[in-house]
Design a protein around this motif. Structure first.
Motif, PDB file in Angstrom:
ATOM      1  N   GLU A 383      -7.589  -4.407  -2.249  1.00  0.00           N
ATOM      2  CA  GLU A 383      -6.441  -3.552  -1.926  1.00  0.00           C
ATOM      3  C   GLU A 383      -5.543  -4.226  -0.892  1.00  0.00           C
ATOM      4  OE1 GLU A 383      -5.496   0.910  -0.124  1.00  0.00           O
ATOM      5  OE2 GLU A 383      -7.565   0.282  -0.496  1.00  0.00           O
ATOM      6  N   ARG A 384      -6.173  -4.840   0.115  1.00  0.00           N
ATOM      7  CA  ARG A 384      -5.398  -5.549   1.146  1.00  0.00           C
ATOM      8  C   ARG A 384      -4.615  -6.706   0.538  1.00  0.00           C
ATOM      9  NH1 ARG A 384     -10.101  -4.862   4.219  1.00  0.00           N
ATOM     10  NH2 ARG A 384     -10.751  -7.002   3.779  1.00  0.00           N
ATOM     11  N   THR A 386      -3.649  -7.091  -2.568  1.00  0.00           N
ATOM     12  CA  THR A 386      -2.587  -6.579  -3.440  1.00  0.00           C
ATOM     13  C   THR A 386      -1.393  -6.111  -2.622  1.00  0.00           C
ATOM     14  OG1 THR A 386      -4.276  -5.843  -4.999  1.00  0.00           O
ATOM     15  CG2 THR A 386      -2.053  -4.952  -5.287  1.00  0.00           C
ATOM     16  N   ARG A 387      -1.665  -5.392  -1.519  1.00  0.00           N
ATOM     17  CA  ARG A 387      -0.577  -4.892  -0.676  1.00  0.00           C
ATOM     18  C   ARG A 387       0.198  -6.043  -0.053  1.00  0.00           C
ATOM     19  NH1 ARG A 387      -3.214  -2.727   3.227  1.00  0.00           N
ATOM     20  NH2 ARG A 387      -3.896  -0.905   2.032  1.00  0.00           N
ATOM     21  N   GLY A 700      -1.377   7.151  -8.029  1.00  0.00           N
ATOM     22  CA  GLY A 700      -2.675   6.516  -7.826  1.00  0.00           C
ATOM     23  C   GLY A 700      -3.698   6.853  -8.888  1.00  0.00           C
TER      24      GLY A 700
END
Length: 725
Positions: A383-384, A386-387, A700
């Protein structure tokens, strides 16, 4: 023109624009620092680069004009002449002219030859040289028949020896010539080819003689050789004008009809004349005579004295410009320069993403329930990554807002000269980055605000001195980040907005009643109404009541807001608040029944849960809610989108107070789910336009959420037209 050559030309136009910006910026700075030799050298280098590159492409008009500028700049650089206001002004006008010449080459539009010749003469005079006498162009009454006739050209071309060494293909030139018309003969001359043992494979020993039948002019033919003309031997001779007489084939049939036969094979209908000749109704000679008597629309209208020859010529020029502009629009491609550091960081992040994906794949192959914490950690890492990649990719489109600010020093200089005022421009925050699309869209609004400050806001020097102010007025342009938005302020130290004058004008135009009580913010907002202006006279700068309307409309179209702060006698500040990017917005996620919607955060003022007795129904206006003494229209979203809500009683639901274009409205929803960034997807491109919906996004949980268009929602509520969700 070949695709490869077009790419080189596009690169030239981009670089020329950058060099022109450097020249203009340098000349404006030179007015303040006339003895700065380094600045002069910088301007000279950019002018020299434009001259050299334009010469390589055969843009002779650009090359010759830049040469005259370069001559004067060289004299200034070597100290043989001093920089004076008149010379600086001449060079700035010449820079504008050079922009026009380059644009003319790019899009094919016509230029004002008189202006070019006059400025060239002034440059030559300022340089101490004798200006060449250029014959004036004669006015053409109407296009004659011969202008559009096909002509036969004999072309003799010996390419330079280095042709192959630079990777150029002579056949591409021949193909381009064939595209201009018809190559009736192509003769290859191999007389210069040496013996095999002496041949250098990187040298070109060939030459060609070609016969071209075309309706194009000589310049168009020469353009085919633009990239190979250096060191070439090129002779182009016009052999015969083809009008009533046409070369015939061995069978005796007119070649015109041979071409028509080809068109017929391609599925296109034959012309009437060709059909009549084939049927034996008329002979080719009779048809030729009939065709020669045809007249063009311009000639007929001139004979009837409906228009003048000059008007026909102007219309033809306009037609040519429109065709060129349309062609340019088709072929133009947007480009952006990206700092290599941004690319390097993105590549590193992609590498980290690959590593994380590999770790997840390995974990999945031997997963046990006891490894759940490790899985959650890996997912969090994914997730990190991707962000961060999302932020870096969006960052590639981010440009310093200084690119939008760069036009204003010249604008303010010209405005101060026109208005007879002394104005200084102070820029700050130029390094603040903003999405490229937003930067391209805020140019016009900022221009209107700066013009308004210069014309309306700042007083003449005498009035400023009477008010114990410096005779030099100041306009400040500043950009800075505030939360997830960017703020741009346009501030002047002028007289400020006149409250009484605005009210009087609004009453006169019927915008408000004489007894209406308005707050200061509501009064200042009146200047954004279409056609509203307090100017006592209309000038070429302002006074027609158009500019401020454009500002508000354009800024709100970008999802931004504009507000005003003013103090009488001290000045006015316009504050623009804009999203950093148009691709991602901050939104409030709300639920109505089982459907999820996103409301742009910039539109939300507050959320409330109404009390008993605060909602009234008024005939002709629908439901109104009393919010601290102000009645606002209330919209039930489930009515607008034909939904099954959880609550129909407003006392149990939640009301969002939204604002758009100065209007406020209360929108009823079942629940507020939270705030989040969402990626906008176009409804029109992926489905169709839906009133009240600005776009869509993927939530989401994988479902689709609709992004509300607050202005569209208001219009739907007014007209009472429900939209099926």
């Amino acid at each position: 023109m070949s695709d490869e050559f077009a790419q080189f030309q596009e690169a030239f136009f981009e670089e020329a624009a950058e060099h022109l910006a450097i020249v203009e910026e340098g000349l404006l700075a030179l007015e303040q620092h006339p003895k700065d030799l380094e600045l002069l050298a910088k301007i000279f280098r950019s002018a020299h680069s434009i001259k050299g590159a334009s010469g390589m492409f055969g843009f002779n008009a650009v090359t010759q004009f830049t040469h005259k500028m370069e001559t004067l700049l060289d004299l200034l650089r070597n100290g043989e002449k001093a920089v004076s206001p008149s010379i600086a002004d001449l060079l700035l006008k010449s820079t504008d002219c050079l922009k026009t010449l380059i644009e003319a080459v790019k899009s094919g539009v016509a230029v004002d030859d008189e202006v070019v010749q006059r400025l060239a003469a002034e440059l030559a005079s300022a340089s101490g040289a004798q200006a060449p006498v250029v014959p004036q162009k004669q006015s053409i009454a109407a296009p004659t028949q011969s202008e559009h006739q096909e002509r036969s050209y004999l072309i003799k071309w010996t390419p330079p020896e280095w042709l192959f060494k630079r990777g150029l293909d002579p056949l591409q030139v021949i193909k381009e010539l064939n595209g201009l018309g018809e190559l009736s003969s192509v003769t290859l001359d191999m007389s210069r080819v040496p013996d095999l043992a002496e041949i250098d494979p990187e040298k070109c020993y060939l030459s060609w003689e070609l016969q071209l039948l075309t309706g194009k002019d000589l310049k168009t033919i020469e353009a085919a050789f633009e990239f190979v003309r250096e060191d070439s031997t090129l002779v182009i001779e016009e052999r015969e004008a083809l009008s009533a007489k046409r070369e015939t084939s061995e069978s005796g049939h007119d070649t015109r009809f041979t071409n028509d036969d080809q068109r017929a094979e391609d599925g296109a209908p034959k012309p009437l004349g060709a059909i009549l000749v084939e049927s034996g109704v008329v002979s080719p000679a009779v048809l030729e005579q009939a065709l020669s008597q045809q007249k063009r629309v311009g000639e007929i209208l001139v004979e009837q004295k409906v228009v003048t020859p000059q008007q026909v010529e102007q219309a033809l020029q306009k037609q040519k410009q429109q065709e060129s502009a349309a062609q340019t629009k088709k072929t133009d491609t947007a480009s952006i320069r990206v700092d290599t550091a941004k690319i390097d960081k993105l590549i590193n992040l992609v590498g980290e993403l690959v590593i994380t994906q590999s770790m997840l794949s390995d974990l999945g192959a031997r997963f046990e329930i006891k490894q759940l914490p490790v899985l959650l950690e890996r997912v969090a890492q994914l997730e990190r990554n991707t962000r961060e990649i999302q932020e870096r990719v969006m960052g590639i489109r981010m440009l310093p807002i200084g690119t939008a600010f760069s036009r204003f020093p010249r604008l303010v200089r010209d405005l101060s000269t026109k208005a007879g005022k002394k104005i200084q421009l102070v820029l700050s925050g130029e390094e603040t980055e903003l999405d490229k699309t937003v930067i391209e869209s805020i140019g016009d609004p900022l221009t209107h605000l700066v013009r308004n400050s210069a014309d309306h806001g700042l007083e003449p020097p005498e009035e400023r001195l009477d008010n114990n102010k410096s005779e030099v007025g100041t306009i400040r342009l500043n950009a800075f980040h505030e939360g997830g938005n960017i703020c741009i302020t346009v501030e002047d130290d002028g007289r400020g907005l006149n409250r009484e004058k605005i009210l009087a004008k609004a009453v006169k135009q019927g915008l408000i009643g004489e007894n209406d009580k308005l707050s200061d913010d509501q009064i200042w907002a009146l200047i954004f109404r279409p056609g509203f202006s307090t100017a006592e006279k209309v000038t070429d700068v302002s006074g027609r009541g158009v500019g401020m309307d454009v500002v508000k409309r354009n800024i709100e179209a970008l999802g931004g807001t504009v507000s005003i702060k003013t103090v009488t006698g001290k000045g006015t500040t316009f504050i623009l608040k804009l999203p950093l990017t148009l691709a991602i917005i901050e939104g409030m996620t709300v639920r109505v029944g089982k459907e999820t919607y996103i409301v742009p955060l910039l539109s939300i003022l507050e959320s409330i849960q109404p009390k008993e007795g605060t909602i009234k129904t008024v005939v002709g206006k629908g439901e109104l809610i009393n919010v601290r003494g102000t009645y606002l229209p209330m919209i039930r979203m489930y009515d607008v989108f034909v939904l099954e809500p959880e609550y129909t009683n407003p006392m149990k639901a939640i009301l969002l107070i939204l604002e758009t274009e100065g209007e406020r409205v209360a929108v009823m929803v079942d629940e507020i789910l939270g705030q989040q960034q969402v990626v906008i997807k176009s409804m029109e491109q992926n489905f169709r336009k839906v009133e009240g919906i600005a776009g869509a996004t993927i939530l989401g949980d994988g479902t689709v959420g609709f992004i509300l268009d607050v202005r569209g929602l208001l219009e739907i509520a007014r007209h009472g037209t429900p939209i099926a969700a």
